[in-house]
Design an enzyme around this catalytic site. Structure first.
Site, short mmCIF file in Angstrom:
data_model
loop_
_atom_site.label_atom_id
_atom_site.label_comp_id
_atom_site.label_asym_id
_atom_site.label_seq_id
_atom_site.Cartn_x
_atom_site.Cartn_y
_atom_site.Cartn_z
N LYS A 79 0.84 -1.19 0.00
CA LYS A 79 0.00 0.00 0.00
C LYS A 79 0.88 1.24 0.00
O LYS A 79 1.88 1.31 0.72
CB LYS A 79 -0.92 -0.02 1.21
CG LYS A 79 -1.93 1.12 1.26
CD LYS A 79 -2.87 0.99 2.45
CE LYS A 79 -3.86 2.14 2.50
NZ LYS A 79 -4.81 2.01 3.63
N SER A 165 -9.78 2.49 2.70
CA SER A 165 -8.85 3.17 1.82
C SER A 165 -7.93 2.20 1.08
O SER A 165 -7.27 2.58 0.11
CB SER A 165 -7.99 4.15 2.63
OG SER A 165 -7.19 3.45 3.58
N SER A 189 -10.40 0.28 7.14
CA SER A 189 -9.83 0.33 5.79
C SER A 189 -9.12 -0.94 5.34
O SER A 189 -8.64 -1.00 4.21
CB SER A 189 -8.87 1.51 5.67
OG SER A 189 -9.59 2.72 5.66
#
EC number: 6.3.5.7
Length: 499
Positions: A79, A165, A189
């Protein structure tokens, strides 16, 4: 031979160790798949050289008869919230565009030390602020899943959110672009995108994984965790990610348990709590039906089902959306155009004008909204009325969980109040978007381990997830309950390739 990109962490690890295939072959298969899936916009940066170097090191070690590292031969996605040395790390924001860290986050370094390779940096909501991956400065991630919008031909498809997210992570795993990826979870998330894309993901106890080198959103809530195809893969990856870090004041100085070795789907003697407050108003019948099915699976695994009460649950979402923006407004004050990232310097501008121009140009609308909310609730005259009261509510929510643990070992709830929605469907209504976190936020406020596992499909053929919440530091019980549900759900659905 099975397509190598269909394999998860455990299968790749074991196959490389046994010589069924080489780590290089695995890396080449995933690198090619990533390159062919640009339409999903899941990767912001591709790093095939990193993946190949780790694979070659694994193959060399095996040829020399050395003991292979835990993740030798396993390429993963990272990420873009994690700083990676020598590789652009932007938190999906223009204000950090072009920033290349001279250091490695502790979590990513732990993974490289365990033998993993990096396929690239994954797209996300800007600064992890969002529930749909629509706030990225570099465009939406598109879910590999599709639903029909009812076109006459049955082929009128609407692009769906992969959740947020960590939407790049969830989309990449579901599309078989990587076997696993890192995620971060501030209010859901990891868990919500996992539910939306039919994969597994766990947020460990706050402090299990170091936050050093992870771009901060809300420091008292942010926690890194793994996202993968199944529960076992999450356990393997979490073992590599976790550990004490003296550079992070909130890091827990504890040994990392052997979660994979402790996995068991037998829940005999365990009590699973069903919080009555999670039956929210207007909850879709499909979500309720899945929850009841999850309860039946838990019973089949030997668990006793008990009803529990978490009376302050109704206040969790408003408390979260005071605390998280307040911390964000403080954390994001460092982005001023002086030391790194974007600098917008209009002709004749003074220092204050440069600050204002840089932040106006660099931050997206959602980030600006949360900074403004956070600044307001921390301002003189409002701090006690908002932030102090929200902090008190947070304490009450944690006490609710402590009381629940007196009668149960873990809690079982839905992960999200719906299946994935279409891109743009909720972006005009921030409140509707924030409600996606209604089931995940309470455990985040209390710092508890929580996991989402896929439970089935809705009427439109989209994945739905079930959430397990555990006691502090009891990731093992969360993983075991997740495994029990996973075994009984038998979820094997995957998106039909269209990209």
């Amino acid at each position: 031979m099975t397509d190598l990109t269909d394999l998860g962490i455990a299968a790749i690890r074991d196959g490389v160790r046994e010589g069924a295939f080489s780590a290089r072959e695995v890396a080449e298969a995933f690198v090619a798949r990533v390159a062919a899936a640009k339409s999903l916009n899941a990767f912001l940066v591709e790093t095939p050289d990193h993946a190949f170097a780790a694979a070659d090191a694994a193959d060399k070690a095996r040829a020399a008869g050395e003991t292979l590292k835990p993740l030798a031969g396993v390429p993963i996605g990272m990420k873009d919230l994690f700083c990676t040395k020598g590789v652009a790390s932007t938190a999906a924001s223009h204000i950090l565009e072009g920033f290349v860290p001279p250091y490695e986050s502790r979590v990513s370094q732990n993974l490289w030390d365990a033998g993993a390779g990096m396929l690239g940096k994954l797209n996300m909501d800007q600064f992890a602020m969002g529930s749909s991956n629509e706030t990225s400065a570099f465009g939406n991630v598109i879910s590999p899943w599709r639903r029909s919008d009812g076109g006459a031909s049955g082929k009128n498809w609407a692009p769906l959110t992969p959740g947020g997210s960590s939407g790049g992570s969830s989309a990449a795993i579901a599309a078989r672009l990587c076997p696993a990826a890192t995620g971060t979870d501030t209010g859901g998330s990891i868990r919500q995108p996992a539910a939306f894309t039919g994969i597994a993901g766990i947020k460990p106890t706050y402090g299990r994984c170091s936050r050093w080198g992870v771009v901060a959103f809300a420091s008292s809530l942010d926690q890194a965790g793994p996202m993968a195809r199944d529960v076992r893969d999450c356990a393997i990856m979490l073992e590599a990610m976790a550990g004490f870090d003296p550079r992070d004041a909130t890091s827990l100085d504890l040994d990392v348990p052997k979660w994979e070795a402790g996995l068991s789907g037998d829940l005999k003697g365990k009590k699973i709590g069903i919080p009555k407050e999670y039956r929210v108003e207007n909850m879709p019948a499909e979500i309720e039906a899945l929850w009841q099915q999850g309860i039946a699976w838990a019973k089949d695994a030997g668990a006793e089902i008990v009803e529990v009460s978490l009376p302050h649950t109704r206040y969790a979402l408003p408390a979260y959306y005071i605390i998280a923006p307040a911390e964000a407004s403080s954390n994001l004050a460092r982005y001023d155009g002086v030391r790194y990232g974007l600098r917008d310097l209009p002709d004749g501008a003074n220092l204050q004008e440069m600050y204002a121009a840089t932040r106006a140009a660099g931050f997206g609308d959602e980030v600006k909204r949360r900074i403004m909310i956070g600044t307001y609730v921390l301002s003189a005259g409002y701090y006690d009325a908002y932030f102090t009261q929200a902090s008190k509510v947070r304490t009450l929510i944690a006490r609710d969980f402590e009381a629940a643990w007196e009668s149960c070992d873990v809690l079982l709830t839905p992960t999200a109040p719906s299946a994935a929605f279409a891109l743009g469907e909720k972006s005009a209504d921030p409140i509707a978007m924030y409600l996606n976190d209604v089931f995940t936020v309470p455990s985040s406020l209390a710092g508890l381990p929580a996991m989402s596992v896929p439970g089935g499909l809705d009427a439109a053929g989209l994945p739905l997830g079930l959430q397990i919440i555990g006691k502090p530091l009891d990731e093992q019980s969360v993983l075991n309950a997740g495994l029990a549900i996973e075994q009984r759900a038998g979820f094997t659905a995957r998106p039909e390739q269209w990209w």
